[in-house]
Design a protein around this motif. Structure first.
Motif, PDB file in Angstrom:
ATOM      1  N   LYS A  63       0.831  -1.210   0.000  1.00 47.86           N
ATOM      2  CA  LYS A  63       0.000   0.000   0.000  1.00 47.86           C
ATOM      3  C   LYS A  63       0.861   1.254   0.000  1.00 47.86           C
ATOM      4  O   LYS A  63       0.612   2.195  -0.751  1.00 47.86           O
ATOM      5  CB  LYS A  63      -0.940   0.016   1.205  1.00 47.86           C
ATOM      6  N   THR A  83      -5.453   3.397  -6.351  1.00 52.80           N
ATOM      7  CA  THR A  83      -4.711   4.065  -5.280  1.00 52.80           C
ATOM      8  C   THR A  83      -3.374   4.616  -5.753  1.00 52.80           C
ATOM      9  O   THR A  83      -2.781   5.446  -5.076  1.00 52.80           O
ATOM     10  CB  THR A  83      -4.441   3.092  -4.117  1.00 52.80           C
ATOM     11  N   THR A  96     -11.194  -6.497  -6.206  1.00 57.50           N
ATOM     12  CA  THR A  96     -12.492  -6.098  -5.653  1.00 57.50           C
ATOM     13  C   THR A  96     -13.161  -7.152  -4.767  1.00 57.50           C
ATOM     14  O   THR A  96     -14.092  -6.817  -4.044  1.00 57.50           O
ATOM     15  CB  THR A  96     -13.494  -5.776  -6.772  1.00 57.50           C
ATOM     16  N   ARG A 142     -14.862  -5.127  -1.872  1.00 56.06           N
ATOM     17  CA  ARG A 142     -13.983  -4.942  -0.724  1.00 56.06           C
ATOM     18  C   ARG A 142     -12.746  -4.199  -1.223  1.00 56.06           C
ATOM     19  O   ARG A 142     -12.208  -4.498  -2.284  1.00 56.06           O
ATOM     20  CB  ARG A 142     -13.617  -6.258  -0.049  1.00 56.06           C
ATOM     21  N   GLU A 143     -12.356  -3.204  -0.458  1.00 53.58           N
ATOM     22  CA  GLU A 143     -11.197  -2.393  -0.815  1.00 53.58           C
ATOM     23  C   GLU A 143      -9.943  -3.260  -0.845  1.00 53.58           C
ATOM     24  O   GLU A 143      -9.796  -4.184  -0.048  1.00 53.58           O
ATOM     25  CB  GLU A 143     -11.045  -1.279   0.218  1.00 53.58           C
ATOM     26  N   SER A 144      -9.025  -2.961  -1.765  1.00 55.01           N
ATOM     27  CA  SER A 144      -7.754  -3.665  -1.855  1.00 55.01           C
ATOM     28  C   SER A 144      -6.628  -2.637  -1.847  1.00 55.01           C
ATOM     29  O   SER A 144      -6.886  -1.431  -1.847  1.00 55.01           O
ATOM     30  CB  SER A 144      -7.697  -4.507  -3.136  1.00 55.01           C
ATOM     31  N   SER A 154      -9.493   1.577  -4.188  1.00 61.68           N
ATOM     32  CA  SER A 154     -10.106   2.107  -2.969  1.00 61.68           C
ATOM     33  C   SER A 154     -11.616   2.260  -3.089  1.00 61.68           C
ATOM     34  O   SER A 154     -12.310   2.340  -2.084  1.00 61.68           O
ATOM     35  CB  SER A 154      -9.491   3.462  -2.616  1.00 61.68           C
ATOM     36  N   GLU A 155     -12.130   2.279  -4.320  1.00 58.76           N
ATOM     37  CA  GLU A 155     -13.555   2.546  -4.527  1.00 58.76           C
ATOM     38  C   GLU A 155     -13.952   2.097  -5.924  1.00 58.76           C
ATOM     39  O   GLU A 155     -13.125   2.090  -6.838  1.00 58.76           O
ATOM     40  CB  GLU A 155     -13.767   4.058  -4.382  1.00 58.76           C
TER      41      GLU A 155
END
Length: 168
Positions: free
Chosen positions: A21, A67, A98, A133-135, A139-140
């Motif tokens: 991240k 991201t 996702t 689900r965020e990874s 992020s969206e």
């Protein structure tokens, strides 16, 4: 002992995820020209990419908020792994990013980029299972009307508009 091993493995996994991240966020701060240059140097000479276009009943396109990009919104896409079939690659990429499962409807386009050394296979897909689900990469997700696309790569905007015109 088994409990300690599991705890240690979880800590290592979480540390690795956090590191990815952080590195992706740093990558996103680089200007586009530097990302392009680094990608050309670090990646193979010729690359195969896959992308998914997912439209809802209203004709809106599903986009991912990445991201690591300066222009964060874009179509779901990724690269093929060694010996992986293209349809399997886009299903895998979509799920990894996702937590959602897609089904490939058909191949829309095979395109060789004039700017980069790669071929992209673009598939029309539909979501068949899962919830977002965020990874560390995404992020969206959000559906957009084609006439109100967010700031994103022009090539992707042109692709979305051309496909939408043919389908709807």
């Amino acid at each position: 002992n088994a409990q300690a091993d599991i705890s240690s493995a979880c800590l290592l996994y979480n540390a690795g995820t956090l590191m990815i991240k952080i590195l992706l966020r740093i990558w996103g701060l680089f200007p586009h020209w530097l990302q392009t240059l680094a990608s050309r140097i670090l990646r193979p000479r010729f690359r195969m990419a896959v992308a998914a276009l997912v439209f809802d009943e209203q004709g809106r396109i599903l986009l991912f908020k990445h991201t690591y990009r300066r222009l964060a919104w874009g179509i779901p896409a990724g690269g093929l792994e060694h010996r992986e079939q293209p349809k399997d690659a886009i299903v895998r990429e979509f799920f990894e990013e996702t937590g959602m499962t897609i089904e490939v409807v058909n191949l829309l386009l095979a395109d060789s980029s004039p700017h980069f050394h790669h071929v992209s296979l673009v598939y029309l897909c539909e979501i068949v299972a899962g919830e977002f689900r965020e990874s560390h990469e995404i992020s969206e997700i959000q559906y957009f009307f084609v006439v109100f696309l967010p700031p994103m790569l022009f090539d992707e905007k042109d692709l979305i508009r051309a496909v939408h015109k043919d389908l709807f």
